[in-house]
Design an enzyme around this catalytic site. Sequence first.
Site, PDB file in Angstrom:
ATOM      1  N   THR A   1     -55.378  44.647 -30.443  1.00  0.00           N
ATOM      2  CA  THR A   1     -55.036  43.588 -31.393  1.00  0.00           C
ATOM      3  C   THR A   1     -54.978  44.199 -32.790  1.00  0.00           C
ATOM      4  O   THR A   1     -55.702  45.151 -33.080  1.00  0.00           O
ATOM      5  CB  THR A   1     -56.099  42.475 -31.327  1.00  0.00           C
ATOM      6  OG1 THR A   1     -56.181  42.022 -29.972  1.00  0.00           O
ATOM      7  CG2 THR A   1     -55.747  41.299 -32.218  1.00  0.00           C
TER       8      THR A   1
ATOM      9  N   TYR B   1     -83.106  34.219 -33.495  1.00  0.00           N
ATOM     10  CA  TYR B   1     -83.672  32.882 -33.703  1.00  0.00           C
ATOM     11  C   TYR B   1     -82.744  32.071 -34.610  1.00  0.00           C
ATOM     12  O   TYR B   1     -82.398  32.503 -35.708  1.00  0.00           O
ATOM     13  CB  TYR B   1     -85.059  32.971 -34.351  1.00  0.00           C
ATOM     14  CG  TYR B   1     -85.612  31.609 -34.678  1.00  0.00           C
ATOM     15  CD1 TYR B   1     -86.104  30.784 -33.672  1.00  0.00           C
ATOM     16  CD2 TYR B   1     -85.584  31.114 -35.988  1.00  0.00           C
ATOM     17  CE1 TYR B   1     -86.572  29.511 -33.956  1.00  0.00           C
ATOM     18  CE2 TYR B   1     -86.054  29.842 -36.283  1.00  0.00           C
ATOM     19  CZ  TYR B   1     -86.537  29.049 -35.260  1.00  0.00           C
ATOM     20  OH  TYR B   1     -86.995  27.795 -35.540  1.00  0.00           O
TER      21      TYR B   1
ATOM     22  N   TYR C   1     -68.762  52.531 -24.718  1.00  0.00           N
ATOM     23  CA  TYR C   1     -68.153  51.212 -24.986  1.00  0.00           C
ATOM     24  C   TYR C   1     -67.796  50.528 -23.673  1.00  0.00           C
ATOM     25  O   TYR C   1     -68.148  49.366 -23.434  1.00  0.00           O
ATOM     26  CB  TYR C   1     -66.911  51.421 -25.839  1.00  0.00           C
ATOM     27  CG  TYR C   1     -66.211  50.156 -26.280  1.00  0.00           C
ATOM     28  CD1 TYR C   1     -66.839  49.247 -27.127  1.00  0.00           C
ATOM     29  CD2 TYR C   1     -64.901  49.885 -25.872  1.00  0.00           C
ATOM     30  CE1 TYR C   1     -66.176  48.099 -27.557  1.00  0.00           C
ATOM     31  CE2 TYR C   1     -64.235  48.746 -26.296  1.00  0.00           C
ATOM     32  CZ  TYR C   1     -64.879  47.850 -27.137  1.00  0.00           C
ATOM     33  OH  TYR C   1     -64.226  46.718 -27.559  1.00  0.00           O
TER      34      TYR C   1
ATOM     35  N   ARG D   1     -58.158  53.634 -35.577  1.00  0.00           N
ATOM     36  CA  ARG D   1     -57.243  53.152 -34.552  1.00  0.00           C
ATOM     37  C   ARG D   1     -55.803  53.407 -34.960  1.00  0.00           C
ATOM     38  O   ARG D   1     -55.493  53.624 -36.130  1.00  0.00           O
ATOM     39  CB  ARG D   1     -57.481  51.667 -34.270  1.00  0.00           C
ATOM     40  CG  ARG D   1     -58.725  51.492 -33.430  1.00  0.00           C
ATOM     41  CD  ARG D   1     -58.885  50.087 -32.955  1.00  0.00           C
ATOM     42  NE  ARG D   1     -59.538  49.278 -33.949  1.00  0.00           N
ATOM     43  CZ  ARG D   1     -60.134  48.120 -33.660  1.00  0.00           C
ATOM     44  NH1 ARG D   1     -60.134  47.664 -32.424  1.00  0.00           N
ATOM     45  NH2 ARG D   1     -60.724  47.419 -34.598  1.00  0.00           N
TER      46      ARG D   1
ATOM     47  N   SER E   1     -69.802  44.268 -32.081  1.00  0.00           N
ATOM     48  CA  SER E   1     -69.735  45.588 -31.450  1.00  0.00           C
ATOM     49  C   SER E   1     -68.803  46.484 -32.243  1.00  0.00           C
ATOM     50  O   SER E   1     -67.749  46.030 -32.697  1.00  0.00           O
ATOM     51  CB  SER E   1     -69.185  45.532 -30.013  1.00  0.00           C
ATOM     52  OG  SER E   1     -69.127  46.852 -29.456  1.00  0.00           O
TER      53      SER E   1
ATOM     54  N   THR F   1     -70.272  48.190 -38.904  1.00  0.00           N
ATOM     55  CA  THR F   1     -68.818  48.409 -38.994  1.00  0.00           C
ATOM     56  C   THR F   1     -68.103  47.210 -39.620  1.00  0.00           C
ATOM     57  O   THR F   1     -66.944  47.319 -39.988  1.00  0.00           O
ATOM     58  CB  THR F   1     -68.192  48.713 -37.606  1.00  0.00           C
ATOM     59  OG1 THR F   1     -68.475  47.633 -36.714  1.00  0.00           O
ATOM     60  CG2 THR F   1     -68.736  50.001 -37.027  1.00  0.00           C
TER      61      THR F   1
ATOM     62  N   ASP G   1     -74.020  39.336 -38.612  1.00  0.00           N
ATOM     63  CA  ASP G   1     -73.460  40.697 -38.564  1.00  0.00           C
ATOM     64  C   ASP G   1     -74.489  41.638 -39.177  1.00  0.00           C
ATOM     65  O   ASP G   1     -75.141  41.271 -40.153  1.00  0.00           O
ATOM     66  CB  ASP G   1     -72.143  40.751 -39.380  1.00  0.00           C
ATOM     67  CG  ASP G   1     -71.220  41.869 -38.932  1.00  0.00           C
ATOM     68  OD1 ASP G   1     -71.653  43.036 -38.977  1.00  0.00           O
ATOM     69  OD2 ASP G   1     -70.073  41.579 -38.543  1.00  0.00           O
ATOM     70  N   ASN G   2     -74.613  42.843 -38.611  1.00  0.00           N
ATOM     71  CA  ASN G   2     -75.514  43.816 -39.245  1.00  0.00           C
ATOM     72  C   ASN G   2     -74.748  44.757 -40.169  1.00  0.00           C
ATOM     73  O   ASN G   2     -75.330  45.642 -40.784  1.00  0.00           O
ATOM     74  CB  ASN G   2     -76.322  44.601 -38.197  1.00  0.00           C
ATOM     75  CG  ASN G   2     -75.464  45.558 -37.390  1.00  0.00           C
ATOM     76  OD1 ASN G   2     -74.237  45.525 -37.476  1.00  0.00           O
ATOM     77  ND2 ASN G   2     -76.094  46.409 -36.604  1.00  0.00           N
TER      78      ASN G   2
ATOM     79  N   VAL H   1     -78.198  41.838 -33.747  1.00  0.00           N
ATOM     80  CA  VAL H   1     -78.422  40.975 -32.576  1.00  0.00           C
ATOM     81  C   VAL H   1     -79.030  41.715 -31.382  1.00  0.00           C
ATOM     82  O   VAL H   1     -79.266  41.105 -30.337  1.00  0.00           O
ATOM     83  CB  VAL H   1     -77.128  40.243 -32.124  1.00  0.00           C
ATOM     84  CG1 VAL H   1     -76.655  39.291 -33.206  1.00  0.00           C
ATOM     85  CG2 VAL H   1     -76.023  41.222 -31.729  1.00  0.00           C
TER      86      VAL H   1
HETATM   87  N1  UDP Z   1     -53.474  57.452 -31.459  1.00  0.00           N
HETATM   88  C1  UDP Z   1     -52.553  58.311 -32.029  1.00  0.00           C
HETATM   89  N2  UDP Z   1     -52.688  58.625 -33.343  1.00  0.00           N
HETATM   90  C2  UDP Z   1     -53.674  58.111 -34.139  1.00  0.00           C
HETATM   91  C3  UDP Z   1     -54.610  57.228 -33.564  1.00  0.00           C
HETATM   92  C4  UDP Z   1     -54.497  56.919 -32.208  1.00  0.00           C
HETATM   93  O1  UDP Z   1     -51.632  58.793 -31.358  1.00  0.00           O
HETATM   94  O2  UDP Z   1     -53.714  58.448 -35.343  1.00  0.00           O
HETATM   95  C5  UDP Z   1     -53.316  57.078 -30.039  1.00  0.00           C
HETATM   96  C6  UDP Z   1     -54.568  57.220 -29.184  1.00  0.00           C
HETATM   97  O3  UDP Z   1     -54.661  58.536 -28.666  1.00  0.00           O
HETATM   98  C7  UDP Z   1     -54.336  56.177 -28.119  1.00  0.00           C
HETATM   99  C8  UDP Z   1     -53.519  55.114 -28.817  1.00  0.00           C
HETATM  100  O4  UDP Z   1     -52.991  55.709 -29.997  1.00  0.00           O
HETATM  101  O5  UDP Z   1     -53.564  56.727 -27.062  1.00  0.00           O
HETATM  102  C9  UDP Z   1     -54.330  53.870 -29.206  1.00  0.00           C
HETATM  103  O6  UDP Z   1     -55.497  54.319 -29.834  1.00  0.00           O
HETATM  104  P1  UDP Z   1     -56.527  53.359 -30.577  1.00  0.00           P
HETATM  105  O7  UDP Z   1     -57.544  54.245 -31.216  1.00  0.00           O
HETATM  106  O8  UDP Z   1     -55.797  52.407 -31.446  1.00  0.00           O
HETATM  107  O9  UDP Z   1     -57.250  52.476 -29.466  1.00  0.00           O
HETATM  108  P2  UDP Z   1     -57.345  52.485 -27.870  1.00  0.00           P
HETATM  109  O10 UDP Z   1     -56.200  51.650 -27.420  1.00  0.00           O
HETATM  110  O11 UDP Z   1     -57.253  53.904 -27.350  1.00  0.00           O
HETATM  111  O12 UDP Z   1     -58.663  51.897 -27.597  1.00  0.00           O
END
Ligand code: UDP
Length: 312
Positions: free
Chosen positions: A175, A62, A145, A186, A75, A35, A31-32, A57
């Site tokens: 997940t 190696y 991404y 997220r 990632s 994140t 891992d670098n 990576v």
């Molecule tokens: N979302 C939200 N409030 C937050 C964070 C995310 O309403 O504080 C929404 C975001 O717009 C998306 C969904 O929740 O529709 C899931 O977002 P996430 O960033 O978890 O990952 P994604 O599934 O979009 O890759």
Amino acid sequence: MRVLITGAAGFLGSHLCDRFLAEGHEVIGMDNLITGNTDNIAHLAGRSDFTFIRYDVTHYIYIEGPVDAVLHFASPASPIDYLNYPIQTLKVGSLGTHNALGLAKAKGARFLLASTSEVYGDPLVHPQHEDYPGNVDAIGPRGVYDEAKRFAEAITMAYHRTHGVDTRIARIFNTYGPRMRLDDGRVVPNFIGQALRGEPLTVYGDGSQTRSFCYVSDLIEGIYRLLMSDYNLPVNIGNPSEMSILQFAELVNRLTANPAGIVFKDDLRIKGDPQTRQPDITRARAILGWEPVVDLPHGLEMTIAYFKERVR
Ligand code: UDP
């Protein structure tokens, strides 16, 4: 087996290290740390069957001695992270996957790619089956991404077809669980962090967009079975139980007894944010005999307990 896991200090990578060690394998974690965080693997320090190498990576990898399997999980994976690290995200999905495949080829190792439901983009087909080619905006904010992972799938299949590398592709849907970063942006850590601080939950847009949340132990079981299978085409790994983000916010507020409610933040919704997302796991059921067993309230309780120790 002697297994290399890239992204070993991340959320999924660290759980994979635990699982492979528990099965009696030797693990090399890489891992670098842009994140990832070594806190996630601190409990493995000093074990003779675990080695950690801080390494990026996207440069030639190696490893001395035999390697039986390479699991490429490095990632940035949250929208906030890949918007902060757009070039690194593109490089780890492209150059990083190329290097990890090159290592697998040189060592005669199996290779498993952590791909994503984002290869389907903002899907026009629902639920998403592996045969659906997706609806991705290459130059939108999520393109760094999505396209990196689509390239990663393409080069993985090319190494399989051209060089005979024994490859697997897991398309991982949303997940959650312990070791997610509280500040990764997220929806799960955001909502739980807000709820534990007694703040209103920030729903982006009107909250009608849907997601389907898989608890981490289920996900890891699916990945493990996929590696042990002999199936080379992509397999969706996720929980098909779908709900709107608004319903999800209400559930988090209920489980945490948060009285602060919900605020709608229209401006924070990223362009191209998929309106629906639900895995069709027919293939995983048939080929791996796998399906999720942890329901959302139970998984969230374990996740809330983890974040309670960390929220400030
Ligand atoms: N979302 C939200 N409030 C937050 C964070 C995310 O309403 O504080 C929404 C975001 O717009 C998306 C969904 O929740 O529709 C899931 O977002 P996430 O960033 O978890 O990952 P994604 O599934 O979009 O890759």
